[in-house]
Motif scaffolding. Sequence first.
Motif, PDB file in Angstrom:
ATOM      1  N   VAL A 171      68.237  19.199   6.294  1.00  0.00           N
ATOM      2  CA  VAL A 171      68.369  19.773   4.959  1.00  0.00           C
ATOM      3  C   VAL A 171      66.965  20.217   4.581  1.00  0.00           C
ATOM      4  O   VAL A 171      65.981  19.578   4.983  1.00  0.00           O
ATOM      5  CB  VAL A 171      68.957  18.757   3.949  1.00  0.00           C
ATOM      6  CG1 VAL A 171      68.075  17.539   3.790  1.00  0.00           C
ATOM      7  CG2 VAL A 171      69.220  19.409   2.598  1.00  0.00           C
ATOM      8  N   SER A 172      66.842  21.298   3.854  1.00  0.00           N
ATOM      9  CA  SER A 172      65.498  21.751   3.513  1.00  0.00           C
ATOM     10  C   SER A 172      64.829  20.741   2.585  1.00  0.00           C
ATOM     11  O   SER A 172      65.476  20.142   1.715  1.00  0.00           O
ATOM     12  CB  SER A 172      65.527  23.141   2.866  1.00  0.00           C
ATOM     13  OG  SER A 172      65.837  23.066   1.491  1.00  0.00           O
ATOM     14  N   GLY A 174      79.519  18.279  -6.599  1.00  0.00           N
ATOM     15  CA  GLY A 174      78.477  18.263  -7.622  1.00  0.00           C
ATOM     16  C   GLY A 174      77.089  18.607  -7.108  1.00  0.00           C
ATOM     17  O   GLY A 174      76.101  18.389  -7.801  1.00  0.00           O
ATOM     18  N   LYS A 175      76.995  19.138  -5.904  1.00  0.00           N
ATOM     19  CA  LYS A 175      75.706  19.551  -5.330  1.00  0.00           C
ATOM     20  C   LYS A 175      75.580  21.071  -5.474  1.00  0.00           C
ATOM     21  O   LYS A 175      76.528  21.761  -5.826  1.00  0.00           O
ATOM     22  CB  LYS A 175      75.620  19.172  -3.846  1.00  0.00           C
ATOM     23  CG  LYS A 175      75.843  17.718  -3.548  1.00  0.00           C
ATOM     24  CD  LYS A 175      74.602  16.926  -3.807  1.00  0.00           C
ATOM     25  CE  LYS A 175      74.806  15.480  -3.339  1.00  0.00           C
ATOM     26  NZ  LYS A 175      73.837  14.591  -3.900  1.00  0.00           N
ATOM     27  N   SER A 176      74.405  21.584  -5.143  1.00  0.00           N
ATOM     28  CA  SER A 176      74.207  23.028  -5.195  1.00  0.00           C
ATOM     29  C   SER A 176      74.827  23.671  -3.961  1.00  0.00           C
ATOM     30  O   SER A 176      75.071  23.005  -2.952  1.00  0.00           O
ATOM     31  CB  SER A 176      72.715  23.358  -5.259  1.00  0.00           C
ATOM     32  OG  SER A 176      72.130  23.267  -3.985  1.00  0.00           O
ATOM     33  N   ALA A 177      75.055  24.965  -4.035  1.00  0.00           N
ATOM     34  CA  ALA A 177      75.651  25.700  -2.923  1.00  0.00           C
ATOM     35  C   ALA A 177      74.738  25.698  -1.698  1.00  0.00           C
ATOM     36  O   ALA A 177      75.182  25.963  -0.586  1.00  0.00           O
ATOM     37  CB  ALA A 177      75.953  27.132  -3.351  1.00  0.00           C
ATOM     38  N   GLU A 178      73.461  25.378  -1.888  1.00  0.00           N
ATOM     39  CA  GLU A 178      72.491  25.342  -0.791  1.00  0.00           C
ATOM     40  C   GLU A 178      72.614  24.079   0.067  1.00  0.00           C
ATOM     41  O   GLU A 178      72.036  24.005   1.142  1.00  0.00           O
ATOM     42  CB  GLU A 178      71.061  25.427  -1.339  1.00  0.00           C
ATOM     43  CG  GLU A 178      70.784  26.675  -2.162  1.00  0.00           C
ATOM     44  CD  GLU A 178      70.941  27.946  -1.347  1.00  0.00           C
ATOM     45  OE1 GLU A 178      70.404  28.007  -0.227  1.00  0.00           O
ATOM     46  OE2 GLU A 178      71.611  28.875  -1.826  1.00  0.00           O
ATOM     47  N   SER A 209      64.436  30.266   8.123  1.00  0.00           N
ATOM     48  CA  SER A 209      63.528  29.735   9.145  1.00  0.00           C
ATOM     49  C   SER A 209      62.238  29.189   8.550  1.00  0.00           C
ATOM     50  O   SER A 209      61.627  28.302   9.114  1.00  0.00           O
ATOM     51  CB  SER A 209      63.233  30.807  10.189  1.00  0.00           C
ATOM     52  OG  SER A 209      62.613  31.919   9.576  1.00  0.00           O
ATOM     53  N   GLN A 210      61.818  29.709   7.372  1.00  0.00           N
ATOM     54  CA  GLN A 210      60.573  29.213   6.785  1.00  0.00           C
ATOM     55  C   GLN A 210      60.776  27.908   6.003  1.00  0.00           C
ATOM     56  O   GLN A 210      59.814  27.283   5.596  1.00  0.00           O
ATOM     57  CB  GLN A 210      59.913  30.282   5.895  1.00  0.00           C
ATOM     58  CG  GLN A 210      60.659  30.594   4.617  1.00  0.00           C
ATOM     59  CD  GLN A 210      61.622  31.779   4.750  1.00  0.00           C
ATOM     60  OE1 GLN A 210      62.156  32.040   5.820  1.00  0.00           O
ATOM     61  NE2 GLN A 210      61.855  32.488   3.671  1.00  0.00           N
ATOM     62  N   ASP A 211      62.036  27.512   5.787  1.00  0.00           N
ATOM     63  CA  ASP A 211      62.297  26.257   5.078  1.00  0.00           C
ATOM     64  C   ASP A 211      61.951  25.079   5.974  1.00  0.00           C
ATOM     65  O   ASP A 211      62.398  25.003   7.115  1.00  0.00           O
ATOM     66  CB  ASP A 211      63.773  26.148   4.674  1.00  0.00           C
ATOM     67  CG  ASP A 211      64.136  27.052   3.519  1.00  0.00           C
ATOM     68  OD1 ASP A 211      63.215  27.554   2.846  1.00  0.00           O
ATOM     69  OD2 ASP A 211      65.333  27.249   3.293  1.00  0.00           O
ATOM     70  N   LYS A 212      61.168  24.177   5.420  1.00  0.00           N
ATOM     71  CA  LYS A 212      60.796  22.977   6.157  1.00  0.00           C
ATOM     72  C   LYS A 212      61.894  21.935   5.956  1.00  0.00           C
ATOM     73  O   LYS A 212      62.305  21.666   4.835  1.00  0.00           O
ATOM     74  CB  LYS A 212      59.448  22.473   5.605  1.00  0.00           C
ATOM     75  CG  LYS A 212      58.847  21.347   6.408  1.00  0.00           C
ATOM     76  CD  LYS A 212      57.406  21.108   6.013  1.00  0.00           C
ATOM     77  CE  LYS A 212      57.322  20.497   4.632  1.00  0.00           C
ATOM     78  NZ  LYS A 212      56.008  20.001   4.296  1.00  0.00           N
TER      79      LYS A 212
END
Length: 161
Positions: A132-133, A102-106, A3-6
Amino acid sequence: MRSQDKELLITYLFDAPIGVVFEAWTDPEKLKRWYAPDGCTIEYKFIEVKKGGHFHSCIHDPLHGDCWIIGTYLEILQPKKLVFTSQLSNESGDVTDALTAGKSAEWPVEILTTVTFESIGNQTEATIHQTVSEEEAKKTGAYQSWIKMFNKLNQQLTAEI
């Protein structure tokens, strides 16, 4: 996403009227000229810019390889708003996970992109919001790519008018 991710939010002022800017986002031939990061190109297997229309594209990156994307246009309100989804895919159009691509798991499985356009005299303010953050977008280079693509588009638009 925590929730804190912009989430990603970028506003850019284009030196062109709103109709011209909107067309650059919805005309497939114009999209091919700017909708890829510096040094990369984009091709569309298909693109149907209408509500419910789909696209399947590939950004060819000489350093990182191909990145296939599929998506759907959810809303097109000319010349004010575009809303579309995007998901990582393979060349056949099958959705793939972030690690396979090839992207991160995030990286999200699906991203919702909303672009709004506002006329300011002879200029247009475009605001892009993606689910997306911002931190992840900056880490992967997606954030920086948007800025570079907007600069490229602005140069093209000012050369045309």
